[in-house]
Design an enzyme around this catalytic site. Structure first.
Site, PDB file in Angstrom:
ATOM      1  N   GLU A   1       0.823  -1.213   0.000  1.00 20.97           N
ATOM      2  CA  GLU A   1       0.000   0.000   0.000  1.00 20.97           C
ATOM      3  C   GLU A   1       0.858   1.264   0.000  1.00 20.97           C
ATOM      4  OE1 GLU A   1      -3.384   2.177   2.816  1.00 20.97           O
ATOM      5  OE2 GLU A   1      -2.027   0.694   3.667  1.00 20.97           O
TER       6      GLU A   1
ATOM      7  N   GLU B   1     -11.419   2.708   6.282  1.00 16.46           N
ATOM      8  CA  GLU B   1     -10.319   2.963   7.209  1.00 16.46           C
ATOM      9  C   GLU B   1     -10.307   4.449   7.583  1.00 16.46           C
ATOM     10  OE1 GLU B   1      -5.822   1.278   7.700  1.00 16.46           O
ATOM     11  OE2 GLU B   1      -6.191   2.534   5.957  1.00 16.46           O
TER      12      GLU B   1
END
Length: 260
Positions: A143, A242
């Protein structure tokens, strides 16, 4: 409409961690993700998932000493044995939780680091991890994370992440595309989605409002438009929520109720 997974490390903080599974299910989530499971026994987490009827869609491999400020070790020369041991632990948890995806954090590097050596270490570790994951029926994700929230993080751009995936060239390695981080670093999100999703190298997407990382209906991004783009592109995966609720998780779920 995309499938949304509650991130239990950030959402439902008003509950003890083990009680967050049931709370998320009560609000209609069918999937969850979190950062790290290792403070809890795998069988206890699995029981919470089963009891709430939830799928575990993602968690992170051990990141080194997180409490001391480390944010992954996959790209850090000299930490290869520790990385392999930690990834083996992550695979054991993934088996117990029936979780298909493991996020591997790259780590922080200083301005004087030998970036070529760091890159070689990163790719070698990811190649090894992808082979292990493939044998276990899992996928490794990497990521890009913005340098404002995480100064010095090695992997910050989408093109950088996709270049790593191309270099490693293993189907068990993919990119975790967090639209919050991508907006801060690069912007132009619709074009990024249209460029990268058709490659098949995006294994997971995450969202949050920009810039404060609260609910996705706050801040500068038009998420309903981006969700429509994902539908148009037939994105088959999950979207991890998130974000840090501004004033209680349930009070801020109007954005999700509106979509439904």
């Amino acid at each position: 409409m995309p499938r949304f997974a509650a991130n239990l490390s950030m959402m439902y903080a008003e509950f003890d961690f083990l009680d967050r599974f049931a709370a998320a299910a009560q609000d209609g989530f069918t999937g969850v993700e979190f950062l790290f499971p290792y403070a809890f026994a795998a069988d206890e987490l699995a029981a919470r998932l089963r009891g709430a009827g939830l799928s575990q869609v993602l968690f992170n491999a051990p990141p080194g000493n997180f409490e001391a400020g480390e944010r992954g070790i996959a790209a850090l020369p000299g930490r290869e044995a520790e990385f392999r041991s930690g990834f083996a632990q992550a695979l054991a948890y993934a088996e117990a939780l029936q979780c298909p995806r493991l996020h591997v954090m790259a780590g922080l590097v200083g301005p004087d680091a030998d970036r070529a050596r760091v890159q070689d270490t990163y790719c070698a570790n990811l190649s090894w991890a992808a082979a292990q994951a493939r044998a276990a029926g899992r996928t490794v994700l990497i990521e890009p994370i913005n340098g404002r929230d995480m100064p010095g993080y090695f992997l910050q751009r989408q093109d950088q992440a996709h270049a790593v995936v191309e270099t490693v060239a293993d189907a068990a390695l993919a990119v975790q595309m967090d639209l919050y981080h991508c907006q801060i670093v690069e912007g132009d999100l619709e074009s990024k989605l249209r460029r990268y999703l058709p490659t098949g190298r995006v294994g997971h997407i995450q969202i949050a409002g920009v810039p404060a990382r609260h609910e996705p209906d706050t801040g500068e991004l038009n998420y309903p438009h981006l969700f429509a783009v994902l539908d148009e592109l037939d994105y088959p995966g999950w979207i991890g929520c998130e974000y840090r609720p501004a004033a209680g998780t349930r009070a801020g779920l109007g954005w999700l109720r509106g979509l439904r």
